[in-house]
Scaffold this active site. Structure first.
Site, PDB file in Angstrom:
ATOM      1  CE  LYS A  26      -3.866  -2.043   2.546  1.00 30.66           C
ATOM      2  NZ  LYS A  26      -4.880  -2.321   1.547  1.00 30.66           N
ATOM      3  CD  GLU A  53      -4.954   5.474   4.449  1.00 27.88           C
ATOM      4  OE1 GLU A  53      -4.191   4.953   3.655  1.00 27.88           O
ATOM      5  OE2 GLU A  53      -6.139   5.104   4.609  1.00 27.88           O
ATOM      6  CG  HIS A  87     -12.745  -2.582   7.624  1.00 23.35           C
ATOM      7  ND1 HIS A  87     -13.242  -1.297   7.606  1.00 23.35           N
ATOM      8  CD2 HIS A  87     -12.197  -2.760   8.840  1.00 23.35           C
ATOM      9  CE1 HIS A  87     -12.998  -0.729   8.770  1.00 23.35           C
ATOM     10  NE2 HIS A  87     -12.373  -1.590   9.542  1.00 23.35           N
ATOM     11  NE  ARG A 129      -7.407  -9.466  -5.973  1.00 21.88           N
ATOM     12  CZ  ARG A 129      -8.551  -8.955  -5.554  1.00 21.88           C
ATOM     13  NH1 ARG A 129      -9.618  -8.997  -6.340  1.00 21.88           N
ATOM     14  NH2 ARG A 129      -8.675  -8.373  -4.379  1.00 21.88           N
TER      15      ARG A 129
HETATM   16  P1  ADP Z   1      -7.923  -3.976   2.305  1.00 24.35           P
HETATM   17  O1  ADP Z   1      -6.792  -4.036   1.333  1.00 24.35           O
HETATM   18  O2  ADP Z   1      -7.636  -4.711   3.570  1.00 24.35           O
HETATM   19  O3  ADP Z   1      -9.241  -4.322   1.688  1.00 24.35           O
HETATM   20  P2  ADP Z   1      -8.453  -1.113   1.989  1.00 24.35           P
HETATM   21  O4  ADP Z   1      -7.399  -0.090   2.128  1.00 24.35           O
HETATM   22  O5  ADP Z   1      -8.878  -1.463   0.594  1.00 24.35           O
HETATM   23  O6  ADP Z   1      -8.000  -2.442   2.771  1.00 24.35           O
HETATM   24  O7  ADP Z   1      -9.728  -0.676   2.826  1.00 24.35           O
HETATM   25  C1  ADP Z   1     -10.846  -1.517   3.007  1.00 24.35           C
HETATM   26  C2  ADP Z   1     -12.006  -0.721   3.585  1.00 24.35           C
HETATM   27  O8  ADP Z   1     -11.636  -0.121   4.842  1.00 24.35           O
HETATM   28  C3  ADP Z   1     -12.452   0.460   2.741  1.00 24.35           C
HETATM   29  O9  ADP Z   1     -13.382   0.078   1.765  1.00 24.35           O
HETATM   30  C4  ADP Z   1     -13.072   1.379   3.784  1.00 24.35           C
HETATM   31  O10 ADP Z   1     -14.352   0.918   4.136  1.00 24.35           O
HETATM   32  C5  ADP Z   1     -12.171   1.169   4.973  1.00 24.35           C
HETATM   33  N1  ADP Z   1     -11.079   2.184   5.012  1.00 24.35           N
HETATM   34  C6  ADP Z   1      -9.831   2.043   4.514  1.00 24.35           C
HETATM   35  N2  ADP Z   1      -9.095   3.169   4.718  1.00 24.35           N
HETATM   36  C7  ADP Z   1      -9.903   4.045   5.353  1.00 24.35           C
HETATM   37  C8  ADP Z   1      -9.732   5.384   5.859  1.00 24.35           C
HETATM   38  N3  ADP Z   1      -8.584   6.035   5.753  1.00 24.35           N
HETATM   39  N4  ADP Z   1     -10.794   5.968   6.464  1.00 24.35           N
HETATM   40  C9  ADP Z   1     -11.962   5.302   6.608  1.00 24.35           C
HETATM   41  N5  ADP Z   1     -12.185   4.057   6.170  1.00 24.35           N
HETATM   42  C10 ADP Z   1     -11.171   3.420   5.551  1.00 24.35           C
END
Ligand code: ADP
Length: 500
Positions: free
Chosen positions: A118, A202, A237, A294
């Site tokens: 990331k 973040e 999530h 993917r």
């Molecule tokens: P993963 O790779 O584990 O799926 P992501 O970064 O794609 O993680 O985030 C998954 C979910 O977590 C997002 O769709 C959102 O709902 C929540 N999320 C991620 N980052 C944030 C953030 N900075 N603030 C609020 N919610 C977040």
């Protein structure tokens, strides 16, 4: 690069079946792989050939690169499609496939590696002017410095694993006093889950919507987006309902986010199908989250509104063809919603509930698509993700798509395991969903176990009886009763089956 003739799909369940279907339409031969748990599985019967690759745990079968390459060799497959999950985002796998002289139906190792972290992904995207969630640009090494930065960003903040995925390894911290303890926990969780303890912080966006863009790139430097999908209805999530288009995007915002998504793909020289994920705050500011290199679980909603077959396009891209369209030639129409049907219990914190499917009837009808991996009498294995199928409904507009989804969910019958069917019906019928006024906290804000009503006593008894029978069958089954099939078994060859 010539035409692909025979593809091994290094995956199982609904996604293996979905890929095989497009391959068959392209007159490409199909090879399945399977573990002990998947001996009788639909994807195994549907493929032209199938090769046994090992015991049920994925670490001993679907994640074994050598066994998959051996299976390709014995069947004469000239290409491998990884599906999603398993080896699909492992650059070692892509490299091994290519080094074995086969075509990998996926992106370059460089793209997988860049977007697999990331933090690296953020660095690459930032260089292309893509907006990021305010946060740290490097792994946290100094706790005091991290607390200072967290205060500067402002609480609540999110601690995330750089190697994270599947919603794992994320911790929300509401106040500075909790930071240090949560940081330690996040690091050890990240190490245990991903073998890498790099974490970063973040800004926690308090009312976010998850909006992602489907990307397609060819090996000649052309990249387009195929519009957005909204995936804000999540539990843990993780997405459970997705739709396209999003009800909050204006054409102007779609264009800005779409070109940011294309830039993210450009930042890692992307080709193949991919997904660029953003979060959108309540003032409609968007921030890049990550890119998945993917095919995505929820790709069908994009296929429904664009009329394109993403797997077919992946194959053509892997063969070296140019994209058959430019951005300005792409349009979408209508509205598509996908509900993920999991064997899990929404009334018990969405706990997985694998077991025997005593009855299983999928819905049908105009605009109803079911990407399915199971049938009545199938055992949902404990070893893998408990998703049974995806139900996708397409109609002229959002309201009609919701009506169709409610009808199709009601027509879906599954017994033997708990499922997300009733939860999905509850969610799409909820006034917040109907009005488009929701965010990723939909479940926390609107759903309680009572939302689905009390379970009746007979239902509860049946559930417990099935669980007991399941536990018993697990204890009495012996691994030695299973014979290894090294060569494609003739029994599987050309065998037709009814449903899929
Ligand atoms: P993963 O790779 O584990 O799926 P992501 O970064 O794609 O993680 O985030 C998954 C979910 O977590 C997002 O769709 C959102 O709902 C929540 N999320 C991620 N980052 C944030 C953030 N900075 N603030 C609020 N919610 C977040």
């Amino acid at each position: 690069m010539g035409k692909i003739k025979k593809v091994l799909v290094a995956n199982r369940g609904e996604i293996a079946l979905r890929i095989f279907k497009s391959l068959k339409e392209l007159s490409i031969e199909t090879v399945a792989v399977f573990s002990d748990a998947d001996r009788g599985a639909l994807h195994v019967r549907y493929a032209d050939q199938a090769v046994y690759i090992g015991p049920s745990p994925a670490s001993q079968s679907y994640l074994q690169i050598d066994k998959i390459l051996d299976a390709a060799r014995v069947t004469g497959a000239d290409a491998i499609h990884p599906g999603y999950g398993f080896l699909s985002e492992k650059e070692d796998f892509a490299r091994a496939v290519r080094e074995a002289g086969l075509t990998y139906i996926g992106p370059s190792e460089h793209s997988i590696q860049t977007m697999g972290s990331k933090l690296e992904a953020k660095r690459a995207a930032q260089a292309f002017g893509v907006p990021l969630v305010p946060g740290t640009a490097a792994p946290i090494t100094d706790t005091q410095e991290a607390i200072r930065l967290a205060n500067e960003i402002g609480f609540p903040i999110l601690i995330k694993a750089s190697a994270g995925g599947g919603g794992k390894g994320m911790r929300i911290v509401h106040q500075a006093v909790d930071f240090e303890a949560q940081l330690e926990r996040a690091k050890s969780e990240a190490l245990a889950s991903f073998g890498d303890d790099a974490v970063f912080i973040e800004k926690y966006v308090t009312s976010p919507r998850h909006i992602e863009f489907q990307i397609l790139g060819d090996q000649h430097g052309n990249i387009v987006h195929l519009f957005e999908r909204e995936c804000s209805i999540q539990r843990r999530h993780q997405k459970v309902i997705e739709e396209a288009p999003s009800s909050v995007l204006t054409p102007e915002l779609r264009e800005r986010m779409g070109s940011a998504a294309v830039n993210v793909a450009r930042s890692c020289g992307y080709y193949n199908a991919g997904t660029v994920e953003f979060i959108l705050d309540d003032a409609l500011n968007f921030y890049f989250l990550e890119m998945n290199t993917r095919l995505q679980v929820e790709h069908p909603v994009t296929e429904m509104i664009t009329g394109l077959d993403l797997v077919r396009l992946q194959v053509r891209i892997a063969e070296g063809e140019k994209l058959p369209f430019t951005q300005s030639e792409l349009t979408f129409s209508g509205h598509a919603i996908e509900a993920r049907i999991y064997a899990e219990d929404p009334q018990r914190q969405f706990m997985p509930d694998p077991g025997l499917l005593r009855s299983y009837e999928v819905p049908s009808g105009n605009g109803v698509r079911v990407d399915n991996g199971y049938e009545a009498g199938s055992e949902v294995p404990v070893y893998y993700d408990p998703m049974l199928a995806k139900l996708i409904c397409y109609a002229e507009n959002r309201e009609q798509a919701i009506a169709k989804m409610i009808r199709a969910l009601s027509d879906y019958t599954i017994s033997g395991v708990s499922t997300t069917l009733a939860f999905c019906r509850f969610a799409v019928d909820h006034p917040a969903f109907r009005s488009g006024d929701f965010d990723t906290h939909f479940v926390a804000n609107h759903f309680t176990p009572e939302s689905l009503g009390q379970r009746s006593i007979p239902e509860e008894i049946e559930r417990m009886a099935v669980a007991l029978a399941y536990t018993h069958s697990q204890q009495t089954s012996t691994a030695s009763s299973v014979t290894k099939v090294d060569q494609p078994s003739p029994w599987f060859k050309n065998r037709k089956h009814g449903r899929d």
